[in-house]
Each structure stands twice: as structure tokens, then as C-alpha cells.
Design a protein around this motif. Sequence first.
Motif, PDB file in Angstrom:
ATOM      1  N   THR A  74      37.335  79.280  39.906  1.00  8.86           N
ATOM      2  CA  THR A  74      36.903  80.675  39.753  1.00  8.86           C
ATOM      3  C   THR A  74      37.459  81.535  40.873  1.00  8.86           C
ATOM      4  OG1 THR A  74      34.864  79.911  38.715  1.00  8.86           O
ATOM      5  CG2 THR A  74      34.889  82.177  39.529  1.00  8.86           C
ATOM      6  N   LEU A  75      37.448  81.019  42.097  1.00  6.58           N
ATOM      7  CA  LEU A  75      38.004  81.742  43.234  1.00  6.58           C
ATOM      8  C   LEU A  75      39.465  82.110  42.978  1.00  6.58           C
ATOM      9  CD1 LEU A  75      38.085  82.708  46.236  1.00  6.58           C
ATOM     10  CD2 LEU A  75      38.649  80.332  46.839  1.00  6.58           C
ATOM     11  N   VAL A  76      40.257  81.135  42.571  1.00  4.04           N
ATOM     12  CA  VAL A  76      41.681  81.401  42.340  1.00  4.04           C
ATOM     13  C   VAL A  76      41.860  82.412  41.219  1.00  4.04           C
ATOM     14  CG1 VAL A  76      43.881  80.380  41.665  1.00  4.04           C
ATOM     15  CG2 VAL A  76      42.362  79.150  43.233  1.00  4.04           C
ATOM     16  N   GLN A  77      41.099  82.278  40.141  1.00  9.01           N
ATOM     17  CA  GLN A  77      41.217  83.222  39.023  1.00  9.01           C
ATOM     18  C   GLN A  77      40.895  84.645  39.454  1.00  9.01           C
ATOM     19  OE1 GLN A  77      38.511  81.203  36.376  1.00  9.01           O
ATOM     20  NE2 GLN A  77      40.184  80.298  35.158  1.00  9.01           N
ATOM     21  N   GLN A  78      39.862  84.811  40.262  1.00 11.67           N
ATOM     22  CA  GLN A  78      39.492  86.159  40.687  1.00 11.67           C
ATOM     23  C   GLN A  78      40.482  86.721  41.697  1.00 11.67           C
ATOM     24  OE1 GLN A  78      35.418  87.099  41.427  1.00 11.67           O
ATOM     25  NE2 GLN A  78      34.643  85.695  39.860  1.00 11.67           N
ATOM     26  N   LEU A  79      41.070  85.872  42.506  1.00  9.68           N
ATOM     27  CA  LEU A  79      42.126  86.345  43.403  1.00  9.68           C
ATOM     28  C   LEU A  79      43.358  86.780  42.607  1.00  9.68           C
ATOM     29  CD1 LEU A  79      41.835  83.693  46.261  1.00  9.68           C
ATOM     30  CD2 LEU A  79      41.314  86.139  46.454  1.00  9.68           C
ATOM     31  N   LEU A  80      43.686  86.037  41.565  1.00 10.61           N
ATOM     32  CA  LEU A  80      44.807  86.431  40.705  1.00 10.61           C
ATOM     33  C   LEU A  80      44.534  87.775  40.037  1.00 10.61           C
ATOM     34  CD1 LEU A  80      45.587  82.964  39.083  1.00 10.61           C
ATOM     35  CD2 LEU A  80      47.188  84.311  40.456  1.00 10.61           C
ATOM     36  N   ALA A  81      43.273  88.030  39.705  1.00 10.70           N
ATOM     37  CA  ALA A  81      42.918  89.282  39.031  1.00 10.70           C
ATOM     38  C   ALA A  81      43.106  90.507  39.923  1.00 10.70           C
ATOM     39  CB  ALA A  81      41.467  89.202  38.548  1.00 10.70           C
TER      40      ALA A  81
ATOM     41  N   GLY B  95      45.776  91.222  41.382  1.00  8.31           N
ATOM     42  CA  GLY B  95      47.166  91.630  41.269  1.00  8.31           C
ATOM     43  C   GLY B  95      48.004  91.269  42.473  1.00  8.31           C
ATOM     44  N   LYS B  96      47.393  90.702  43.496  1.00  5.07           N
ATOM     45  CA  LYS B  96      48.138  90.279  44.687  1.00  5.07           C
ATOM     46  C   LYS B  96      48.837  88.944  44.415  1.00  5.07           C
ATOM     47  CE  LYS B  96      46.919  93.830  47.042  1.00  5.07           C
ATOM     48  NZ  LYS B  96      46.275  93.856  48.362  1.00  5.07           N
ATOM     49  N   PRO B  97      50.014  88.716  45.011  1.00  2.00           N
ATOM     50  CA  PRO B  97      50.667  87.411  44.870  1.00  2.00           C
ATOM     51  C   PRO B  97      49.776  86.308  45.448  1.00  2.00           C
ATOM     52  CG  PRO B  97      52.175  89.032  45.814  1.00  2.00           C
ATOM     53  CD  PRO B  97      50.816  89.654  45.826  1.00  2.00           C
ATOM     54  N   VAL B  98      49.616  85.234  44.691  1.00  2.75           N
ATOM     55  CA  VAL B  98      48.743  84.138  45.112  1.00  2.75           C
ATOM     56  C   VAL B  98      49.549  82.844  45.202  1.00  2.75           C
ATOM     57  CG1 VAL B  98      46.737  82.728  44.543  1.00  2.75           C
ATOM     58  CG2 VAL B  98      46.673  85.203  44.150  1.00  2.75           C
ATOM     59  N   VAL B  99      49.549  82.239  46.379  1.00  2.00           N
ATOM     60  CA  VAL B  99      50.184  80.948  46.618  1.00  2.00           C
ATOM     61  C   VAL B  99      49.076  79.917  46.785  1.00  2.00           C
ATOM     62  CG1 VAL B  99      51.695  79.599  48.127  1.00  2.00           C
ATOM     63  CG2 VAL B  99      52.115  82.062  47.796  1.00  2.00           C
ATOM     64  N   ALA B 100      49.016  78.942  45.905  1.00  2.07           N
ATOM     65  CA  ALA B 100      48.040  77.871  46.034  1.00  2.07           C
ATOM     66  C   ALA B 100      48.662  76.703  46.789  1.00  2.07           C
ATOM     67  CB  ALA B 100      47.552  77.413  44.669  1.00  2.07           C
ATOM     68  N   VAL B 101      47.893  76.139  47.718  1.00  2.00           N
ATOM     69  CA  VAL B 101      48.334  74.982  48.496  1.00  2.00           C
ATOM     70  C   VAL B 101      47.293  73.885  48.310  1.00  2.00           C
ATOM     71  CG1 VAL B 101      48.931  74.084  50.767  1.00  2.00           C
ATOM     72  CG2 VAL B 101      49.471  76.461  50.184  1.00  2.00           C
ATOM     73  N   ALA B 102      47.658  72.842  47.583  1.00  2.00           N
ATOM     74  CA  ALA B 102      46.741  71.711  47.398  1.00  2.00           C
ATOM     75  C   ALA B 102      46.743  70.889  48.670  1.00  2.00           C
ATOM     76  CB  ALA B 102      47.182  70.860  46.212  1.00  2.00           C
ATOM     77  N   VAL B 103      45.585  70.796  49.336  1.00  2.00           N
ATOM     78  CA  VAL B 103      45.539  70.136  50.630  1.00  2.00           C
ATOM     79  C   VAL B 103      45.082  68.684  50.525  1.00  2.00           C
ATOM     80  CG1 VAL B 103      45.183  72.284  51.890  1.00  2.00           C
ATOM     81  CG2 VAL B 103      43.199  70.942  51.148  1.00  2.00           C
TER      82      VAL B 103
ATOM     83  N   VAL C 223      48.810  80.420  38.707  1.00  2.00           N
ATOM     84  CA  VAL C 223      49.177  80.758  40.087  1.00  2.00           C
ATOM     85  C   VAL C 223      50.655  81.110  40.157  1.00  2.00           C
ATOM     86  CG1 VAL C 223      47.357  79.437  41.212  1.00  2.00           C
ATOM     87  CG2 VAL C 223      49.530  78.320  40.652  1.00  2.00           C
ATOM     88  N   HIS C 224      50.987  81.988  41.070  1.00  2.00           N
ATOM     89  CA  HIS C 224      52.372  82.451  41.196  1.00  2.00           C
ATOM     90  C   HIS C 224      53.253  81.414  41.898  1.00  2.00           C
ATOM     91  CE1 HIS C 224      49.930  86.343  41.242  1.00  2.00           C
ATOM     92  NE2 HIS C 224      50.510  86.289  40.050  1.00  2.00           N
ATOM     93  N   ALA C 225      52.661  80.645  42.803  1.00  2.00           N
ATOM     94  CA  ALA C 225      53.397  79.572  43.489  1.00  2.00           C
ATOM     95  C   ALA C 225      52.398  78.476  43.843  1.00  2.00           C
ATOM     96  CB  ALA C 225      54.093  80.092  44.742  1.00  2.00           C
ATOM     97  N   TYR C 226      52.901  77.257  43.879  1.00  2.00           N
ATOM     98  CA  TYR C 226      51.998  76.124  44.126  1.00  2.00           C
ATOM     99  C   TYR C 226      52.729  75.089  44.955  1.00  2.00           C
ATOM    100  CZ  TYR C 226      48.991  72.056  43.127  1.00  2.00           C
ATOM    101  OH  TYR C 226      48.177  70.962  43.232  1.00  2.00           O
ATOM    102  N   LEU C 227      52.099  74.719  46.061  1.00  2.00           N
ATOM    103  CA  LEU C 227      52.634  73.692  46.957  1.00  2.00           C
ATOM    104  C   LEU C 227      51.645  72.538  47.055  1.00  2.00           C
ATOM    105  CD1 LEU C 227      53.824  75.894  49.949  1.00  2.00           C
ATOM    106  CD2 LEU C 227      55.331  74.572  48.458  1.00  2.00           C
ATOM    107  N   ALA C 228      52.151  71.327  47.210  1.00  2.00           N
ATOM    108  CA  ALA C 228      51.328  70.146  47.492  1.00  2.00           C
ATOM    109  C   ALA C 228      51.675  69.643  48.884  1.00  2.00           C
ATOM    110  CB  ALA C 228      51.566  69.060  46.460  1.00  2.00           C
ATOM    111  N   THR C 229      50.638  69.466  49.728  1.00  2.00           N
ATOM    112  CA  THR C 229      50.851  68.943  51.077  1.00  2.00           C
ATOM    113  C   THR C 229      50.318  67.526  51.239  1.00  2.00           C
ATOM    114  OG1 THR C 229      48.734  69.758  51.928  1.00  2.00           O
ATOM    115  CG2 THR C 229      50.603  71.273  52.027  1.00  2.00           C
ATOM    116  N   TYR C 230      49.434  67.061  50.332  1.00  2.00           N
ATOM    117  CA  TYR C 230      48.881  65.701  50.313  1.00  2.00           C
ATOM    118  C   TYR C 230      47.900  65.419  51.443  1.00  2.00           C
ATOM    119  CZ  TYR C 230      52.985  65.473  47.313  1.00  2.00           C
ATOM    120  OH  TYR C 230      53.927  65.748  46.354  1.00  2.00           O
ATOM    121  N   SER C 231      47.660  66.404  52.299  1.00  2.00           N
ATOM    122  CA  SER C 231      46.654  66.258  53.353  1.00  2.00           C
ATOM    123  C   SER C 231      46.472  67.597  54.032  1.00  2.00           C
ATOM    124  CB  SER C 231      47.061  65.217  54.379  1.00  2.00           C
ATOM    125  OG  SER C 231      46.089  65.136  55.417  1.00  2.00           O
TER     126      SER C 231
END
Length: 604
Positions: free
Chosen positions: A521-528, A530-538, A550-558
Motif C-alpha cells: 500500500t505504501l508503494v502504491q500511494q507513493l506512485l500515486a 506522480g513522483k519517480p519511485v525506485v524500489a530497493v528490495a533489501v 514501480v518505475h525502477a527496482y533494485l535487489a540488494t539481497y541484504s
Amino acid sequence: MHTSRRTLLAATAGAAAAVAVGGGPSAAEDDDAARHDDKGLQALISRMTLEEKVGQLFVMRVYGHSATAPDQADIDANLAEIGVRNAAELIATYRVGGIIYFGWAHNTREPHQIADLSNGIQQASLAQPRGLPVLISTDQEHGIVARVGKPATLFPGAMALGASGSRTDARTAGRIGGAELRAMGVRQDYAPVADVNVNPANPVIGVRSFGADPQAVARLVAAQVKGYQSAGVAATSKHFPGHGDTEVDSHYGFPVIEHTEAQWAELDAPPFEAAVAAGIDSIMTAHIMVPALDPSGDPATLSHPILTGILRERLGYDGVVVTDSLGMQGVREKYGDDRVPVLALKAGVDQLLNPPSLSIAWNAVLKAVQDGELTEARLDASILRVLRLKAKLGLLEKPYVTHSGVDRAVGVPGHLDAADRIAERTTTLLVNDRKLLPLSRRTHPKVLVVGADPASPSGTTGPPTTVLAGALTSLGFTATALSTGTAPSAATIAQAVAAAGDADAVVVGTYNVTAAGSQRTLVQQLLATGKPVVAVAVRNPYDVAQLPDVHAYLATYSWTDVELRAAAQVIAGRVRPRGKLPVPVQRANDPAQVLYPIGYGLSY
């Protein structure tokens, strides 16, 4: 120590010590030396009392930063759980052959203290009649499991190394990590994880595994084994026969692996076979049931068909076998704490790790020998394997460490630089719509960093949002951190959305996102906004399946510092993303369909 005994210990350790420092003898000479050493080690065993032999089989926790003068709270904890005041009393009472360090037991405050604790433990043990050095161990997997924190060097964890795919990097991480442990007196590391994480819902392995491809995992396991052991530290592949395909955490339940024998041979066995071929010093058992390998219903830790029939006989392994912690529910589900250590020894185990009650476990083994259920010869066989390992690691000859050795090895600039360079090869870019990344300081100077701040492992200096914002700020952005947690409330989400109004871009850290969870829900509302959203899976890279927009998505694994710094470098365009998925990511609404396959990863 009597002169004659010092001479004997030096003689039994000599050939092994030569091998440990490199440039050792040939294979034939190794065999001759081993036979010669066995005679000396068997002579040591023959002088032990039965009680001393029983003690040598146990690896036990103990609270405190000092072997003789821990804090009062740690004395109280030791008395309550073990019946002794400190490590020295533990050794004098039970003559344990090994001690395991934990951060929560206050064993690992800082490198000099760890070295002093190690020396105190060795001094206490060698002061006993027929005293032998203690094999000190810990779980230093790096990534999300690290018992020794800064200023020691912390490397990316296994799945991050899997994303790099570099055997050289895996070996380097093992070699440097091993050298630092050895400098602090830790000679056995319970790493690398050899489980193949073929189940995205696995609650206990996940990013601790190198990945889902058995052959790729096998290559990296072998490389890391060689790295650790080249530094004179015993590596430990775990958790045999394979804990990768389960949805139950063996700390809290009793997992059942439903693989057929053929599936086990294809999916689970290759990393352990590679570890054995690489000369692995020790292998840790799993508290799991694998009916295809043993239909008795016993956990693998207590299974003679699995530990002796498969590991010893089929795989040809004759090194040390250590149990996973005997306090875990997976091994206590079927039998009482008095039966578990006896059955583990009958199955083929050599080291009994961290029983919930050492008194119950120790006395149970002693009674089993006195009653004839276990023979003293059976104990001798395991003690010989343990003493061989202690000799190989140089413990019989040089059990002590120094502060100067710590200063030369632990957290030195060259090691820290190596960790950063390796981390930069692991960050994985899966989504980059309209080439949002890298962010430009000209078009996106103000960055809001929000998201999950899970409990920090030892490799962190603060919450992930704070560390990531600090790294971006150091790269020229004006970055602000706002922790929203792993289960943000509606009020917290509203606060994040309001803060996004003043930002040019938002970076949101995610941690095991679910379809119904408030992180989504947090990510969806941030996308709403209109700002660019970069998700980083930690943590797990599977979050992207729940975040399709999401506009961009990175995986860091930790979420350790080294991996968050690398992610910041990628976001800022200072390094290109080079990681490739070591696991597949399935569609959230159709797990039979693969959204991103193994080997997928974008660059720019």
C-alpha cells in the motif's frame, strides 16, 4: 604444560600446520603424515577419562565478553542456563571441546575483546589436566547472518554473491573473512550455506543461499570453502542433506522435504558433493525429515541412513560432522533432550552443538556409554576427527592470538575496499522504466528515502533508510530518511506521502512484501503522487512480483552497509548494475509462470 606433552602436541600438529600455511606436502606425503599424526592423537585420546571424552564432543554457548570476569547479567544467565558462572567454569566442569560465539551472548563486542576472550578460553582449557585447545566457532555467513560486526569486514551474503556469479569473489570473501576470524581466535566458521533455495517461501534460508541453480550453488560453495580454508579456518557447509525447499523454519517446527531420491540427487546434493570434493573440514546437519532418504520419520541429524549411509559412505566424507543447534524445535519434536545427543552420535555425528541443557545432554551421553548403548570406541572415532581438525588448524601448536595480529588483519583498508568492490558487482536491476536510473543530481537533486527498517544485523551502522540516505548524500544528492517499518500504519503512509511532495524522487526500501501487506500500500500511494519511485528490495528479490508499477527496482539481497552503499552507487550512476538473478521470480498471481528467470538483470 609438561615438556613431553608440548613436544607431542607439536609433533602431531606439525605436518598439518605446514599444509595450512600453503606449499605443503604432496598427497602421498599427506597420507603418511596423517597416519603418523593419528598415532599421536590416538595416544592423547587413550589418556582421557570417559568424562573428558564426552566433553570433547560438545560445542556450547556461554555468556560474557570475558572467560573469567563477565558482567553480572551474563553470570546470572550462565548460572540459570548452564550452572556455571563463566567460560572457565564451563570448561572445568564439562571439558567441552568447542565453544560457539554469539552477539546476543555478548561474546563479540569488538575485535580485541574477542581475541582476549579466545585466549582466556584457551588458557582455561590448557590449564586442565590433559587439557586440549578449544575449537571456537561462530556463524559468520556475512549478509544477514554475521555474529562479528564492525569494525570487522562485512561482505555481501551468499545470494548477493550468487548474483555476481563470481567464484573469485566468493573465494576472496571467504579468504578475507576467514583471515579476520582466525586473527580473533575463531577457527571454525559455520559457512557457507550449501542449501539450494528452490522455494521462494522458505522462511529460514532465502538469501542465505547462493541461489536456486544447484550447479551454480555448487561452484560458489566450493570456491568459498577454499577461501575460508586457505586462511586457516574450518569451513562448514550446511544444512545437510539440504534445507532449501521448505516453508517451515526448523528453529520453530519440523520441516518435511518431499523430494524423491532422484530429485534430492539433482537439486540438493551437488553443493555438498562439491564441498566434499573441495576438502571441506566440517558439515552441519539439518533438523529436517526427508522420507525418501530415511522413511523412519527421524530428523536428518538423528538419521543413520542419511549421515552414515549417504554422507559418510556414498559421498565418501570423513571429516567432522556437527549438528545444527540442539535447542531448535526441529530436532526436539520427536525425542527428549536426553535422547537427542545419543541418537545423533549413533547416526554419525561428531560434534553436538549448543544443547538446551548441557547437563542433561552430557550426562545422557555418559550414561549411554556406561550402559553399553554407545561404545567408548564410537566416541574415540569422533574425537579423533575433531582432534585431526584442531591439529590441521594449528590449534595444538599455536592456540593463542595477539592484538597486533588483530590490528594487521581485521577491518584493514584493503579488506574493506575488497568488500565494496565485490558488493558493486552484486546489485541487480530488474526494472528501469523510461531509463529512470541512474538518477541525475540535476533533475532529481532532492531524494526521499523511506521504507522498511528491519532489525539490524551486525553489518550495519544504522537503519537501512538512514544508511542509504547517507550514501546518496555523500554522492551529491540531498537525501532525507524516513523510516516506515515493515508494517507501516495508515498514519505512517500518509506521512511518507506528504514528505514525497517536497522530493524530486522517492527511494523505498522493501522487505518481504506481500499482496495484503501495508508495504505494498505504501508503494502504491507513493506512485500515486506522480513522483519517480525506485524500489530497493533489501532482503528477498521476490518483492518485485508484488510491485508491478514501480518505475525502477533494485535487489540488494541484504540491508547491510556494504550492499546499501553499492545500491547508492548504482542509483547515482557511479557504477553500472551487474548482478543477475540467482533465483527465478514467479508471477504473484500465477506462481507457475516465471516473471524474471535466473540470469535476468538489466544494465545501463
